[in-house]
Design a protein around this motif. Structure first.
Motif, PDB file in Angstrom:
ATOM      1  N   ARG A  73      -2.214  69.525 -68.367  1.00 29.84           N
ATOM      2  CA  ARG A  73      -1.311  68.997 -67.411  1.00 29.84           C
ATOM      3  C   ARG A  73       0.352  69.333 -67.850  1.00 29.84           C
ATOM      4  O   ARG A  73       1.433  69.222 -67.155  1.00 29.84           O
ATOM      5  N   PHE A  92       4.051  80.222 -44.128  1.00 28.52           N
ATOM      6  CA  PHE A  92       4.619  79.189 -44.804  1.00 28.52           C
ATOM      7  C   PHE A  92       6.422  79.686 -44.839  1.00 28.52           C
ATOM      8  O   PHE A  92       6.639  80.909 -45.094  1.00 28.52           O
ATOM      9  N   PHE A 100       5.858  72.609 -51.280  1.00 27.55           N
ATOM     10  CA  PHE A 100       4.809  72.280 -51.842  1.00 27.55           C
ATOM     11  C   PHE A 100       4.201  72.389 -53.401  1.00 27.55           C
ATOM     12  O   PHE A 100       3.534  71.719 -53.681  1.00 27.55           O
ATOM     13  N   GLY A 103       5.414  69.352 -54.667  1.00 24.99           N
ATOM     14  CA  GLY A 103       4.157  68.553 -54.357  1.00 24.99           C
ATOM     15  C   GLY A 103       3.483  68.580 -55.505  1.00 24.99           C
ATOM     16  O   GLY A 103       2.304  68.081 -55.824  1.00 24.99           O
ATOM     17  N   TYR A 104       2.974  70.088 -55.884  1.00 24.36           N
ATOM     18  CA  TYR A 104       1.719  70.117 -56.438  1.00 24.36           C
ATOM     19  C   TYR A 104       2.345  69.740 -58.208  1.00 24.36           C
ATOM     20  O   TYR A 104       0.961  69.166 -58.422  1.00 24.36           O
ATOM     21  N   TYR A 105       3.078  69.035 -58.199  1.00 24.03           N
ATOM     22  CA  TYR A 105       3.802  68.846 -59.857  1.00 24.03           C
ATOM     23  C   TYR A 105       3.985  66.925 -59.694  1.00 24.03           C
ATOM     24  O   TYR A 105       4.225  66.678 -60.223  1.00 24.03           O
ATOM     25  N   GLY A 106       3.543  66.785 -58.526  1.00 23.31           N
ATOM     26  CA  GLY A 106       3.081  65.174 -57.895  1.00 23.31           C
ATOM     27  C   GLY A 106       4.399  64.715 -58.168  1.00 23.31           C
ATOM     28  O   GLY A 106       5.333  63.248 -58.096  1.00 23.31           O
TER      29      GLY A 106
ATOM     30  N   ASN B   2       1.614  62.794 -54.260  1.00 27.25           N
ATOM     31  CA  ASN B   2       0.653  63.040 -56.027  1.00 27.25           C
ATOM     32  C   ASN B   2      -0.215  64.581 -54.978  1.00 27.25           C
ATOM     33  O   ASN B   2       0.155  65.129 -54.162  1.00 27.25           O
ATOM     34  N   GLY B   3      -0.332  65.675 -56.464  1.00 27.63           N
ATOM     35  CA  GLY B   3      -0.466  66.796 -56.544  1.00 27.63           C
ATOM     36  C   GLY B   3      -1.811  67.347 -55.056  1.00 27.63           C
ATOM     37  O   GLY B   3      -2.253  68.226 -54.596  1.00 27.63           O
ATOM     38  N   THR B   6      -1.128  66.913 -51.308  1.00 31.94           N
ATOM     39  CA  THR B   6      -0.712  68.081 -51.214  1.00 31.94           C
ATOM     40  C   THR B   6      -0.438  69.013 -50.600  1.00 31.94           C
ATOM     41  O   THR B   6      -0.160  69.677 -50.012  1.00 31.94           O
ATOM     42  N   LEU B   7      -1.912  69.343 -52.452  1.00 30.26           N
ATOM     43  CA  LEU B   7      -2.762  70.896 -51.100  1.00 30.26           C
ATOM     44  C   LEU B   7      -3.685  70.102 -50.281  1.00 30.26           C
ATOM     45  O   LEU B   7      -3.877  71.479 -49.500  1.00 30.26           O
ATOM     46  N   TYR B   9      -2.875  68.625 -47.627  1.00 26.81           N
ATOM     47  CA  TYR B   9      -1.986  69.002 -46.344  1.00 26.81           C
ATOM     48  C   TYR B   9      -1.968  70.215 -46.442  1.00 26.81           C
ATOM     49  O   TYR B   9      -1.966  70.821 -45.266  1.00 26.81           O
ATOM     50  N   LYS B  10      -1.523  71.267 -47.373  1.00 28.12           N
ATOM     51  CA  LYS B  10      -1.486  72.535 -46.824  1.00 28.12           C
ATOM     52  C   LYS B  10      -2.060  72.888 -46.475  1.00 28.12           C
ATOM     53  O   LYS B  10      -2.003  74.076 -45.692  1.00 28.12           O
ATOM     54  N   LEU B  13      -1.989  72.209 -43.251  1.00 26.28           N
ATOM     55  CA  LEU B  13      -1.087  72.906 -42.083  1.00 26.28           C
ATOM     56  C   LEU B  13      -2.050  73.843 -41.934  1.00 26.28           C
ATOM     57  O   LEU B  13      -1.782  74.652 -40.703  1.00 26.28           O
ATOM     58  N   MET B  90      -0.723  77.640 -57.652  1.00 25.48           N
ATOM     59  CA  MET B  90      -1.500  76.564 -57.258  1.00 25.48           C
ATOM     60  C   MET B  90      -2.408  76.638 -58.735  1.00 25.48           C
ATOM     61  O   MET B  90      -2.510  75.972 -59.319  1.00 25.48           O
ATOM     62  N   LEU B  95      -2.481  70.837 -61.050  1.00 23.92           N
ATOM     63  CA  LEU B  95      -3.449  70.195 -60.697  1.00 23.92           C
ATOM     64  C   LEU B  95      -4.554  70.716 -61.436  1.00 23.92           C
ATOM     65  O   LEU B  95      -5.073  71.270 -61.859  1.00 23.92           O
ATOM     66  N   GLU B  99      -9.697  68.239 -58.310  1.00 25.73           N
ATOM     67  CA  GLU B  99      -8.455  68.203 -57.321  1.00 25.73           C
ATOM     68  C   GLU B  99      -8.828  69.169 -56.139  1.00 25.73           C
ATOM     69  O   GLU B  99      -8.376  68.597 -55.370  1.00 25.73           O
TER      70      GLU B  99
END
Lengths: 307, 251
Positions: A73, A92, A100, A103-106, B2-3, B6-7, B9-10, B13, B90, B95, B99
């Motif tokens: 991580r 996208f 996105f 977001g994957y990295y928080g 958080n990661g 996000t995943l 939600y992606k 979507l 990803m 992640l 997750e």
């Protein structure tokens, strides 16, 4: 100081193929480093192992001190990777892709930084365009943006300028040089040796899964002693006295090797004595390409091939 | 965000953006089944006493569509990513494999539920459907779609080409769903086929789901739920092991 990347005795086997044979490498924080080698030498495999996209058969890799397997991580937060292939998610837009990835990295509230990279990479008017509709060059920029979205201290670029036009290539390098000045460690692979020569402090050359040379660009070039001169003559024949110096004869040009510039006088005298006229004369500087060609085509090491 | 979120939600979507194909198309095909089979068989078949064939058929078609779409969601998302190579984004991120697993399974569950709810809403406009227990209905919808979502992850990662995934879908998922008692009750089958049907996990999803509406089932809903939870745990364990080892995705 913790090295940016620390690779210890990394082996990678794909079935019977030994793709990496005990690679040891330390890349310091703040360096601009190039990983060179012909296709199939193991550059991408090594990058994939650093990035966690592949698992080493044995050995260990640390990014900013974090093991890429046990501390993945943290290691991945420290690393941004620009892959060689133009991959994208066709569902996208550019901005969605970046949001996105962030977001994957928080990362929350990263929009200012995302706007900044969009601006720096000249993607502003494409920000809400679907990835599918972008040209190859634009997709390449998005890949760079994706690698930077979490502000990683170490950035790895796998052939970032392959198939990219001159203008974009220059813009990319300007941007990457600026990142390096701001303290990011840059590691790249490239086929354009002059890029490595002008940009990088140090290079490693990989051949058949092993590092065959690891040194600063300056040392590598200065290790090639002597110079080259390129001549076009009338008549197109070289006096016997100069035959020994000949490296090549191609398209009416002779390339001769000389130890030092003072030897030029001898060449002139010999030509004059043979009543040969010089139509054109160029002095060639040794470059990284020469080092590369020698290493990759010879079985000898650098020292023994020095003239 | 958080990661993991996000995943998730992606993934939501992703199917939402192509909702015509991922939500309306399966709704339409379920409704066509209902129209055709109810017309052909309404007068001839009675599955449960006091329940017309059409009404008997509705919950079966609903759960069938939910299961197929849950499977399609994770498997098609993953195979599209692995074939085009964009799954690396990803994989490059911090992640964890847990997750990733949870996000894909949940997205499958949501797609399944949305499709199922859509079919229910439309059919309720034409038919009166009893509802004995929402809790049972929801429990079987959840465990069924989660199980198929997890199977979809395995399929999406295992398949290297779209044909391979289509083969799984056409030769395994589709027959198993059709032969699970969507269109008939298992006790009405000859003994050999009856015994075989009891080995089909899809049967327990259909039977338990239907119990939630009619309070009648071929086997006890507790047994069905227990079997499905066991299946889910086993499949999840395999999927997690696969993701952890990076099977086919981290070379």
């Amino acid at each position: 100081m913790t090295p940016a990347i620390e690779i210890k005795q990394v082996h990678k086997r794909f079935g019977t193929l030994h793709a990496l044979c005990g690679v040891d490498l330390e890349i310091n924080a703040g360096e601009f480093f190039a990983l060179l080698g012909p296709n199939g030498a193991g550059k991408t495999t090594l990058i994939n192992i650093i990035a966690g996209l592949a698992l080493a058969s044995s050995g260990s890799v640390r990014v900013m001190g974090h093991d890429v397997v046990t501390g993945y991580r943290e290691a991945r937060r420290m690393l941004g990777v620009v892959p060689q292939e133009l991959v994208f998610d066709p569902f996208f837009t550019v901005r969605e892709t970046l949001v996105f990835q962030s977001g994957y990295y928080g990362l929350k509230k990263n929009n200012n930084w995302i706007d900044e990279i969009i601006h720096h990479l000249d993607l502003a008017d494409k920000a809400d365009t679907n990835m599918r509709l972008l040209s190859g060059g634009m997709k390449r920029r998005v890949l760079v943006a994706q690698a930077l979205v979490h502000k990683p201290p170490v950035i790895v670029l796998d052939e970032p300028t392959a198939g990219v036009d001159v203008e974009l290539r220059q813009a990319l390098w300007r941007f990457i040089k600026q990142l390096n000045r701001n303290g990011h460690t840059i590691v790249l692979t490239t086929h354009y040796l002059e890029e490595a020569e002008t940009l990088c402090n140090r290079v490693a050359m990989l051949k058949n899964g092993s590092i065959v040379v690891l040194d600063s660009v300056r040392n590598l070039i200065s290790n090639i002693s002597g110079h080259r001169i390129r001549l076009r003559l009338s008549p197109d024949t070289l006096p016997a006295a100069l035959q020994l110096l000949t490296i090549s004869h191609d398209q009416g040009y002779y390339v001769l090797a000389i130890e030092e510039y003072s030897q030029l006088g001898n060449v002139m005298t010999a030509l004059h004595a043979a009543q040969t006229r010089i139509l054109d004369l160029q002095i060639l500087q040794p470059d990284l390409e020469e080092v590369f060609v020698k290493l990759m085509h010879g079985t000898e090491n650098l020292e023994s091939t020095s003239i | 965000m958080n990661g993991f979120l996000t995943l998730l939600y992606k993934e939501l979507l992703r199917f939402w953006k192509v909702g015509f194909q991922t939500i309306f198309a399966p709704m339409l095909s379920a409704l066509l089944y209902l129209l055709i089979f109810s017309h052909a068989l309404e007068e001839r078949v009675q599955a449960y006493p006091g329940v017309t064939y059409t009404v008997f058929l509705i919950p079966g078609l609903v759960i069938m569509a939910m299961l197929q779409n849950a499977f399609a969601n994770s498997s098609s998302s993953l195979i599209q990513s692995t074939v085009s190579g964009n799954h690396i984004f990803m994989l490059l991120s911090p992640l964890s494999y847990q997750e990733i697993f949870t996000a894909y399974v949940l997205a499958s569950v949501v797609r399944g539920l949305v499709v199922g709810l859509g079919i229910c809403v439309v059919t309720l406009a034409f038919f009166e459907l009893p509802l004995y227990s929402f809790a049972w209905v929801f429990a079987f919808a959840l465990i069924g779609t989660a199980l198929l979502g997890a199977l979809g992850i395995i399929a999406g990662i295992w398949a290297e080409k779209f044909e391979q995934l289509a083969a799984l879908q056409n030769f395994i998922v589709l027959p198993l769903t059709f032969l699970s008692g969507v269109f008939y009750t298992i006790p009405s089958l000859p003994p050999f086929w009856r015994e075989l049907s009891y080995m089909n996990p899809f049967f327990y999803m259909v039977d338990g789901f239907r119990y939630g509406f009619f309070r009648t089932s071929d086997v006890s809903p507790y047994l069905s739920l227990g079997i499905l939870v066991a299946w889910f745990l086993a499949v999840s364990w395999c999927t997690l092991r696969m993701l952890k080892a990076g099977y086919k995705i981290r070379k």
